[in-house]
Design a protein around this motif. Structure first.
Motif, PDB file in Angstrom:
ATOM      1  N   VAL A  32       0.866  -1.175   0.000  1.00 54.06           N
ATOM      2  CA  VAL A  32       0.000   0.000   0.000  1.00 54.06           C
ATOM      3  C   VAL A  32       0.905   1.228   0.000  1.00 54.06           C
ATOM      4  CG1 VAL A  32      -1.908  -1.176   1.178  1.00 54.06           C
ATOM      5  CG2 VAL A  32      -0.209   0.048   2.527  1.00 54.06           C
ATOM      6  N   PHE A  33       0.496   2.243  -0.735  1.00 55.92           N
ATOM      7  CA  PHE A  33       1.314   3.443  -0.763  1.00 55.92           C
ATOM      8  C   PHE A  33       0.503   4.660  -1.165  1.00 55.92           C
ATOM      9  CE2 PHE A  33       1.836   0.900  -4.525  1.00 55.92           C
ATOM     10  CZ  PHE A  33       1.709   1.783  -5.583  1.00 55.92           C
ATOM     11  N   VAL A  34       1.044   5.808  -0.831  1.00 56.41           N
ATOM     12  CA  VAL A  34       0.439   7.099  -1.140  1.00 56.41           C
ATOM     13  C   VAL A  34       1.377   7.824  -2.097  1.00 56.41           C
ATOM     14  CG1 VAL A  34      -0.313   9.326  -0.189  1.00 56.41           C
ATOM     15  CG2 VAL A  34      -0.652   7.221   1.143  1.00 56.41           C
ATOM     16  N   LYS A  35       0.811   8.373  -3.164  1.00 54.36           N
ATOM     17  CA  LYS A  35       1.584   9.163  -4.131  1.00 54.36           C
ATOM     18  C   LYS A  35       0.883  10.496  -4.345  1.00 54.36           C
ATOM     19  CE  LYS A  35       4.814   6.263  -5.619  1.00 54.36           C
ATOM     20  NZ  LYS A  35       6.215   6.548  -5.785  1.00 54.36           N
ATOM     21  N   GLU A  36       1.672  11.509  -4.651  1.00 59.32           N
ATOM     22  CA  GLU A  36       1.125  12.836  -4.912  1.00 59.32           C
ATOM     23  C   GLU A  36       1.074  13.073  -6.413  1.00 59.32           C
ATOM     24  OE1 GLU A  36       1.015  16.934  -5.919  1.00 59.32           O
ATOM     25  OE2 GLU A  36       2.963  15.948  -5.963  1.00 59.32           O
ATOM     26  N   GLY A  37      -0.026  13.670  -6.874  1.00 59.80           N
ATOM     27  CA  GLY A  37      -0.165  14.008  -8.283  1.00 59.80           C
ATOM     28  C   GLY A  37      -1.624  14.021  -8.695  1.00 59.80           C
ATOM     29  N   SER A  38      -1.858  14.185  -9.991  1.00 55.34           N
ATOM     30  CA  SER A  38      -3.230  14.087 -10.489  1.00 55.34           C
ATOM     31  C   SER A  38      -3.614  12.613 -10.483  1.00 55.34           C
ATOM     32  CB  SER A  38      -3.350  14.660 -11.898  1.00 55.34           C
ATOM     33  OG  SER A  38      -2.798  13.774 -12.849  1.00 55.34           O
ATOM     34  N   ALA A  39      -4.840  12.327 -10.114  1.00 58.76           N
ATOM     35  CA  ALA A  39      -5.269  10.932  -9.968  1.00 58.76           C
ATOM     36  C   ALA A  39      -5.085  10.141 -11.258  1.00 58.76           C
ATOM     37  CB  ALA A  39      -6.718  10.880  -9.497  1.00 58.76           C
ATOM     38  N   GLN A  40      -5.580  10.678 -12.375  1.00 59.31           N
ATOM     39  CA  GLN A  40      -5.505   9.939 -13.642  1.00 59.31           C
ATOM     40  C   GLN A  40      -4.061   9.604 -14.006  1.00 59.31           C
ATOM     41  OE1 GLN A  40      -7.242  12.749 -13.084  1.00 59.31           O
ATOM     42  NE2 GLN A  40      -9.090  12.860 -14.327  1.00 59.31           N
ATOM     43  N   HIS A  41      -3.219  10.597 -14.016  1.00 53.52           N
ATOM     44  CA  HIS A  41      -1.830  10.399 -14.422  1.00 53.52           C
ATOM     45  C   HIS A  41      -1.109   9.451 -13.459  1.00 53.52           C
ATOM     46  CE1 HIS A  41       2.138  11.229 -16.013  1.00 53.52           C
ATOM     47  NE2 HIS A  41       2.555  11.464 -14.774  1.00 53.52           N
ATOM     48  N   THR A  42      -1.298   9.660 -12.171  1.00 55.01           N
ATOM     49  CA  THR A  42      -0.577   8.866 -11.174  1.00 55.01           C
ATOM     50  C   THR A  42      -0.994   7.401 -11.213  1.00 55.01           C
ATOM     51  OG1 THR A  42      -0.389  10.842  -9.791  1.00 55.01           O
ATOM     52  CG2 THR A  42       0.031   8.723  -8.725  1.00 55.01           C
ATOM     53  N   ILE A  43      -2.273   7.138 -11.365  1.00 57.97           N
ATOM     54  CA  ILE A  43      -2.760   5.755 -11.428  1.00 57.97           C
ATOM     55  C   ILE A  43      -2.173   5.043 -12.645  1.00 57.97           C
ATOM     56  CG2 ILE A  43      -4.806   4.304 -11.784  1.00 57.97           C
ATOM     57  CD1 ILE A  43      -6.344   6.481 -10.089  1.00 57.97           C
ATOM     58  N   LEU A  44      -2.247   5.686 -13.808  1.00 60.42           N
ATOM     59  CA  LEU A  44      -1.707   5.069 -15.023  1.00 60.42           C
ATOM     60  C   LEU A  44      -0.194   4.888 -14.939  1.00 60.42           C
ATOM     61  CD1 LEU A  44      -3.859   6.939 -17.689  1.00 60.42           C
ATOM     62  CD2 LEU A  44      -4.031   4.521 -17.022  1.00 60.42           C
ATOM     63  N   GLN A  45       0.490   5.865 -14.384  1.00 65.12           N
ATOM     64  CA  GLN A  45       1.942   5.776 -14.237  1.00 65.12           C
ATOM     65  C   GLN A  45       2.323   4.627 -13.303  1.00 65.12           C
ATOM     66  OE1 GLN A  45       3.689   9.230 -12.410  1.00 65.12           O
ATOM     67  NE2 GLN A  45       5.762   8.626 -12.965  1.00 65.12           N
ATOM     68  N   GLN A  46       1.625   4.495 -12.180  1.00 59.99           N
ATOM     69  CA  GLN A  46       1.943   3.435 -11.231  1.00 59.99           C
ATOM     70  C   GLN A  46       1.628   2.057 -11.813  1.00 59.99           C
ATOM     71  OE1 GLN A  46       3.618   3.692  -8.149  1.00 59.99           O
ATOM     72  NE2 GLN A  46       3.983   5.585  -9.255  1.00 59.99           N
ATOM     73  N   ALA A  47       0.542   1.946 -12.547  1.00 59.93           N
ATOM     74  CA  ALA A  47       0.213   0.663 -13.186  1.00 59.93           C
ATOM     75  C   ALA A  47       1.345   0.235 -14.112  1.00 59.93           C
ATOM     76  CB  ALA A  47      -1.095   0.778 -13.954  1.00 59.93           C
ATOM     77  N   LYS A  48       1.893   1.184 -14.843  1.00 59.88           N
ATOM     78  CA  LYS A  48       2.994   0.881 -15.773  1.00 59.88           C
ATOM     79  C   LYS A  48       4.275   0.563 -15.006  1.00 59.88           C
ATOM     80  CE  LYS A  48       5.448   2.727 -19.747  1.00 59.88           C
ATOM     81  NZ  LYS A  48       5.544   3.813 -20.707  1.00 59.88           N
ATOM     82  N   GLU A  49       4.636   1.416 -14.040  1.00 57.97           N
ATOM     83  CA  GLU A  49       5.885   1.225 -13.293  1.00 57.97           C
ATOM     84  C   GLU A  49       5.890  -0.084 -12.496  1.00 57.97           C
ATOM     85  OE1 GLU A  49       6.881   4.597 -10.840  1.00 57.97           O
ATOM     86  OE2 GLU A  49       6.922   5.950 -12.569  1.00 57.97           O
ATOM     87  N   LEU A  50       4.726  -0.469 -11.970  1.00 54.30           N
ATOM     88  CA  LEU A  50       4.640  -1.681 -11.157  1.00 54.30           C
ATOM     89  C   LEU A  50       4.411  -2.936 -12.002  1.00 54.30           C
ATOM     90  CD1 LEU A  50       2.429  -0.246  -8.286  1.00 54.30           C
ATOM     91  CD2 LEU A  50       4.880  -0.750  -8.179  1.00 54.30           C
ATOM     92  N   ASN A  51       4.240  -2.744 -13.315  1.00 51.31           N
ATOM     93  CA  ASN A  51       3.988  -3.855 -14.230  1.00 51.31           C
ATOM     94  C   ASN A  51       2.699  -4.595 -13.867  1.00 51.31           C
ATOM     95  OD1 ASN A  51       4.639  -5.256 -16.555  1.00 51.31           O
ATOM     96  ND2 ASN A  51       5.752  -6.844 -15.435  1.00 51.31           N
ATOM     97  N   CYS A  52       1.663  -3.829 -13.538  1.00 54.98           N
ATOM     98  CA  CYS A  52       0.360  -4.420 -13.213  1.00 54.98           C
ATOM     99  C   CYS A  52      -0.303  -4.886 -14.500  1.00 54.98           C
ATOM    100  CB  CYS A  52      -0.530  -3.395 -12.510  1.00 54.98           C
ATOM    101  SG  CYS A  52       0.114  -2.870 -10.903  1.00 54.98           S
ATOM    102  N   ASP A  53      -1.171  -5.884 -14.371  1.00 52.14           N
ATOM    103  CA  ASP A  53      -1.892  -6.356 -15.545  1.00 52.14           C
ATOM    104  C   ASP A  53      -3.407  -6.235 -15.385  1.00 52.14           C
ATOM    105  OD1 ASP A  53      -2.021  -8.431 -13.707  1.00 52.14           O
ATOM    106  OD2 ASP A  53      -0.830  -9.800 -14.903  1.00 52.14           O
ATOM    107  N   LEU A  54      -3.847  -5.546 -14.313  1.00 52.59           N
ATOM    108  CA  LEU A  54      -5.266  -5.258 -14.115  1.00 52.59           C
ATOM    109  C   LEU A  54      -5.392  -4.101 -13.137  1.00 52.59           C
ATOM    110  CD1 LEU A  54      -8.327  -5.995 -14.417  1.00 52.59           C
ATOM    111  CD2 LEU A  54      -8.016  -7.542 -12.462  1.00 52.59           C
TER     112      LEU A  54
END
Length: 140
Positions: free
Chosen positions: A84-106
């Motif tokens: 679990v973690f907290v990140k600062e930024g715009s929700a849309q950009h941060t969610i998509l960025q984290q999905a990519k950086e973490l190599n999520c598939d869903l």
């Protein structure tokens, strides 16, 4: 296995709780499925005295940490790996960025969050579903 790493944006709303529970349902099918839970905080535009702005930022960070701790408590009962973690930024950009950086598939998220604006100005969930390169499961 269909999914190996699930990202759940979490704001503490009822739909984000349902989203987390759906991710847990998937994870219970296979102990190798990892769940990452993200709370995004956004700071207001800086106005007024520095001390007041710092106080507001501190309250936002504290609320974000309290919110994500609720997710951590819920996840503590499953054998799967999670973070679990907290990140600062715009929700849309941060969610998509984290999905990519973490190599999520869903991504599993509520169809609307605490903001309540829904489709009026373009909801976060709508934006994520339109721009994500991985599947997005919207929970109603």
């Amino acid at each position: 296995m269909i999914f190996s790493h699930i990202l759940v944006p979490f704001d503490g709303s009822e739909l984000s709780l349902k989203s987390l529970n759906k991710a847990i349902e998937f994870a219970k099918l296979n102990e190798t499925i990892k769940i990452s839970v993200l709370h995004v905080i956004t700071f207001p535009v800086k106005r007024g005295p520095e001390s007041l702005y710092s106080q507001v930022k501190g309250m936002i960070v504290e609320y974000g940490n309290e919110t994500i701790e609720k997710a951590s408590v819920i996840l503590a009962d499953i054998p799967n790996q999670f973070e679990v973690f907290v990140k600062e930024g715009s929700a849309q950009h941060t969610i998509l960025q984290q999905a990519k950086e973490l190599n999520c598939d869903l991504i599993i998220m509520g169809s609307r969050g605490l903001s309540g604006f829904k489709e009026f100005l373009g909801s976060v969930s709508h934006s994520i579903s339109q721009h994500s390169t991985i599947p997005v499961l919207l929970i109603k």
